[in-house]
Design a protein around this motif. Structure first.
Motif, PDB file in Angstrom:
ATOM      1  N   PHE A   1     -22.675  51.909  19.010  1.00  0.00           N
ATOM      2  CA  PHE A   1     -21.857  51.214  19.967  1.00  0.00           C
ATOM      3  C   PHE A   1     -20.787  50.337  19.179  1.00  0.00           C
ATOM      4  O   PHE A   1     -21.080  49.785  18.213  1.00  0.00           O
ATOM      5  N   ASN A   2     -19.624  50.513  19.756  1.00  0.00           N
ATOM      6  CA  ASN A   2     -18.333  49.629  19.310  1.00  0.00           C
ATOM      7  C   ASN A   2     -17.747  48.959  20.381  1.00  0.00           C
ATOM      8  O   ASN A   2     -17.766  49.374  21.577  1.00  0.00           O
ATOM      9  N   VAL A   3     -17.303  47.662  20.200  1.00  0.00           N
ATOM     10  CA  VAL A   3     -16.463  47.074  21.143  1.00  0.00           C
ATOM     11  C   VAL A   3     -15.224  46.315  20.546  1.00  0.00           C
ATOM     12  O   VAL A   3     -15.130  46.251  19.481  1.00  0.00           O
ATOM     13  N   PHE A   4     -14.024  46.201  21.441  1.00  0.00           N
ATOM     14  CA  PHE A   4     -12.917  45.545  20.733  1.00  0.00           C
ATOM     15  C   PHE A   4     -11.990  45.029  22.141  1.00  0.00           C
ATOM     16  O   PHE A   4     -12.512  45.034  23.284  1.00  0.00           O
ATOM     17  N   LEU A   5     -11.546  43.875  21.749  1.00  0.00           N
ATOM     18  CA  LEU A   5     -10.877  42.809  22.663  1.00  0.00           C
ATOM     19  C   LEU A   5      -9.297  42.651  22.259  1.00  0.00           C
ATOM     20  O   LEU A   5      -9.332  42.119  20.974  1.00  0.00           O
ATOM     21  N   THR A   6      -8.525  42.987  22.982  1.00  0.00           N
ATOM     22  CA  THR A   6      -7.165  42.649  22.446  1.00  0.00           C
ATOM     23  C   THR A   6      -6.598  41.695  23.597  1.00  0.00           C
ATOM     24  O   THR A   6      -6.826  41.772  24.735  1.00  0.00           O
ATOM     25  N   TYR A   7      -5.649  40.663  23.079  1.00  0.00           N
ATOM     26  CA  TYR A   7      -5.035  39.760  23.852  1.00  0.00           C
ATOM     27  C   TYR A   7      -3.794  39.682  23.482  1.00  0.00           C
ATOM     28  O   TYR A   7      -3.293  39.456  22.198  1.00  0.00           O
ATOM     29  N   SER A   8      -2.799  39.651  24.366  1.00  0.00           N
ATOM     30  CA  SER A   8      -1.367  39.683  24.039  1.00  0.00           C
ATOM     31  C   SER A   8      -0.929  38.255  24.455  1.00  0.00           C
ATOM     32  O   SER A   8      -0.907  37.728  25.603  1.00  0.00           O
ATOM     33  N   VAL A   9      -0.445  37.591  23.338  1.00  0.00           N
ATOM     34  CA  VAL A   9      -0.264  36.046  23.434  1.00  0.00           C
ATOM     35  C   VAL A   9       1.209  35.958  24.154  1.00  0.00           C
ATOM     36  O   VAL A   9       1.439  34.994  25.091  1.00  0.00           O
ATOM     37  N   PHE A  10       2.169  36.661  23.912  1.00  0.00           N
ATOM     38  CA  PHE A  10       3.475  36.657  24.791  1.00  0.00           C
ATOM     39  C   PHE A  10       4.029  37.934  24.194  1.00  0.00           C
ATOM     40  O   PHE A  10       3.831  38.793  23.316  1.00  0.00           O
ATOM     41  N   GLY A  11       5.081  38.301  25.259  1.00  0.00           N
ATOM     42  CA  GLY A  11       5.893  39.589  25.213  1.00  0.00           C
ATOM     43  C   GLY A  11       5.309  40.715  26.113  1.00  0.00           C
ATOM     44  O   GLY A  11       5.689  41.899  25.972  1.00  0.00           O
ATOM     45  N   ARG A  12       4.799  40.307  27.274  1.00  0.00           N
ATOM     46  CA  ARG A  12       4.387  41.461  28.201  1.00  0.00           C
ATOM     47  C   ARG A  12       5.704  41.652  29.091  1.00  0.00           C
ATOM     48  O   ARG A  12       5.417  42.845  29.700  1.00  0.00           O
TER      49      ARG A  12
ATOM     50  N   PRO B   1     -22.282  51.948   6.862  1.00  0.00           N
ATOM     51  CA  PRO B   1     -22.279  50.587   6.739  1.00  0.00           C
ATOM     52  C   PRO B   1     -23.157  49.789   8.007  1.00  0.00           C
ATOM     53  O   PRO B   1     -22.929  50.526   9.283  1.00  0.00           O
ATOM     54  N   GLY B   2     -23.371  48.768   7.996  1.00  0.00           N
ATOM     55  CA  GLY B   2     -24.056  48.129   9.179  1.00  0.00           C
ATOM     56  C   GLY B   2     -22.965  47.497  10.179  1.00  0.00           C
ATOM     57  O   GLY B   2     -21.812  48.219  10.081  1.00  0.00           O
ATOM     58  N   ARG B   3     -23.259  46.725  10.706  1.00  0.00           N
ATOM     59  CA  ARG B   3     -22.178  45.910  11.807  1.00  0.00           C
ATOM     60  C   ARG B   3     -21.032  45.510  10.964  1.00  0.00           C
ATOM     61  O   ARG B   3     -21.293  44.911   9.786  1.00  0.00           O
ATOM     62  N   SER B   4     -19.636  45.842  11.373  1.00  0.00           N
ATOM     63  CA  SER B   4     -18.700  45.411  10.633  1.00  0.00           C
ATOM     64  C   SER B   4     -17.605  44.594  11.676  1.00  0.00           C
ATOM     65  O   SER B   4     -17.694  45.201  12.858  1.00  0.00           O
ATOM     66  N   ILE B   5     -17.291  43.420  11.588  1.00  0.00           N
ATOM     67  CA  ILE B   5     -16.092  42.814  12.345  1.00  0.00           C
ATOM     68  C   ILE B   5     -14.915  42.844  11.703  1.00  0.00           C
ATOM     69  O   ILE B   5     -14.544  42.563  10.508  1.00  0.00           O
ATOM     70  N   TYR B   6     -13.688  43.099  12.597  1.00  0.00           N
ATOM     71  CA  TYR B   6     -12.222  43.013  11.976  1.00  0.00           C
ATOM     72  C   TYR B   6     -11.402  42.247  12.896  1.00  0.00           C
ATOM     73  O   TYR B   6     -11.704  42.278  14.154  1.00  0.00           O
ATOM     74  N   GLY B   7     -10.560  41.418  12.345  1.00  0.00           N
ATOM     75  CA  GLY B   7      -9.525  40.591  13.167  1.00  0.00           C
ATOM     76  C   GLY B   7      -8.296  41.175  12.898  1.00  0.00           C
ATOM     77  O   GLY B   7      -7.972  41.425  11.546  1.00  0.00           O
TER      78      GLY B   7
ATOM     79  N   ASN C   1     -20.587  49.238  15.254  1.00  0.00           N
ATOM     80  CA  ASN C   1     -21.875  49.296  15.135  1.00  0.00           C
ATOM     81  C   ASN C   1     -22.514  48.022  15.667  1.00  0.00           C
ATOM     82  O   ASN C   1     -23.064  47.110  14.795  1.00  0.00           O
ATOM     83  N   LEU C   2     -22.460  47.458  16.795  1.00  0.00           N
ATOM     84  CA  LEU C   2     -22.748  46.367  17.437  1.00  0.00           C
ATOM     85  C   LEU C   2     -24.289  46.035  17.329  1.00  0.00           C
ATOM     86  O   LEU C   2     -24.718  44.833  17.165  1.00  0.00           O
ATOM     87  N   GLU C   3     -24.949  46.958  17.345  1.00  0.00           N
ATOM     88  CA  GLU C   3     -26.647  46.579  17.202  1.00  0.00           C
ATOM     89  C   GLU C   3     -26.988  46.698  16.009  1.00  0.00           C
ATOM     90  O   GLU C   3     -28.232  46.440  15.671  1.00  0.00           O
TER      91      GLU C   3
END
Length: 65
Positions: free
Chosen positions: A11-22, A53-59, A38-40
Motif C-alpha cells: 500500500f502507498n498513500v500520498f497527499l497533495t496540497y496547493s498553497v496558492f495558484g488554484r 526497500p521497506g517504508r519510504s517517505i518523500y516530501g 510501502n505503508l505497512e
C-alpha cells in the motif's frame, strides 16, 4: 515452483496540497506533496530474490511560474 513469489499487497498513500495558484488568473502555483510508499513496512523481495526497500517517505515542494 522455482523462485515462486506468492501474491502480496503493498500500500502507498500520498497527499497533495496547493498553497496558492488554484484560480485561473494566477499564473504561479505552489504545491506541497507528501508520499509514503510501502505503508505497512513489509519486507518483500522481487522475483529474482532482490530485497525491496521497506517504508519510504518523500516530501516535495513544487513552484511553477
Amino acid at each position: 515452483y522455482f523462485q515462486y513469489q506468492p501474491g502480496r499487497w503493498i500500500f502507498n498513500v500520498f497527499l497533495t496540497y496547493s498553497v496558492f495558484g488554484r484560480s485561473v488568473r494566477e499564473k504561479s502555483e505552489l504545491t506541497l506533496t507528501l508520499e509514503i510508499k510501502n505503508l505497512e513496512d513489509r519486507r518483500v523481495s522481487d522475483i529474482t530474490g532482490y530485497p525491496l526497500p521497506g517504508r519510504s517517505i518523500y516530501g516535495t515542494v513544487s513552484y511553477r511560474f
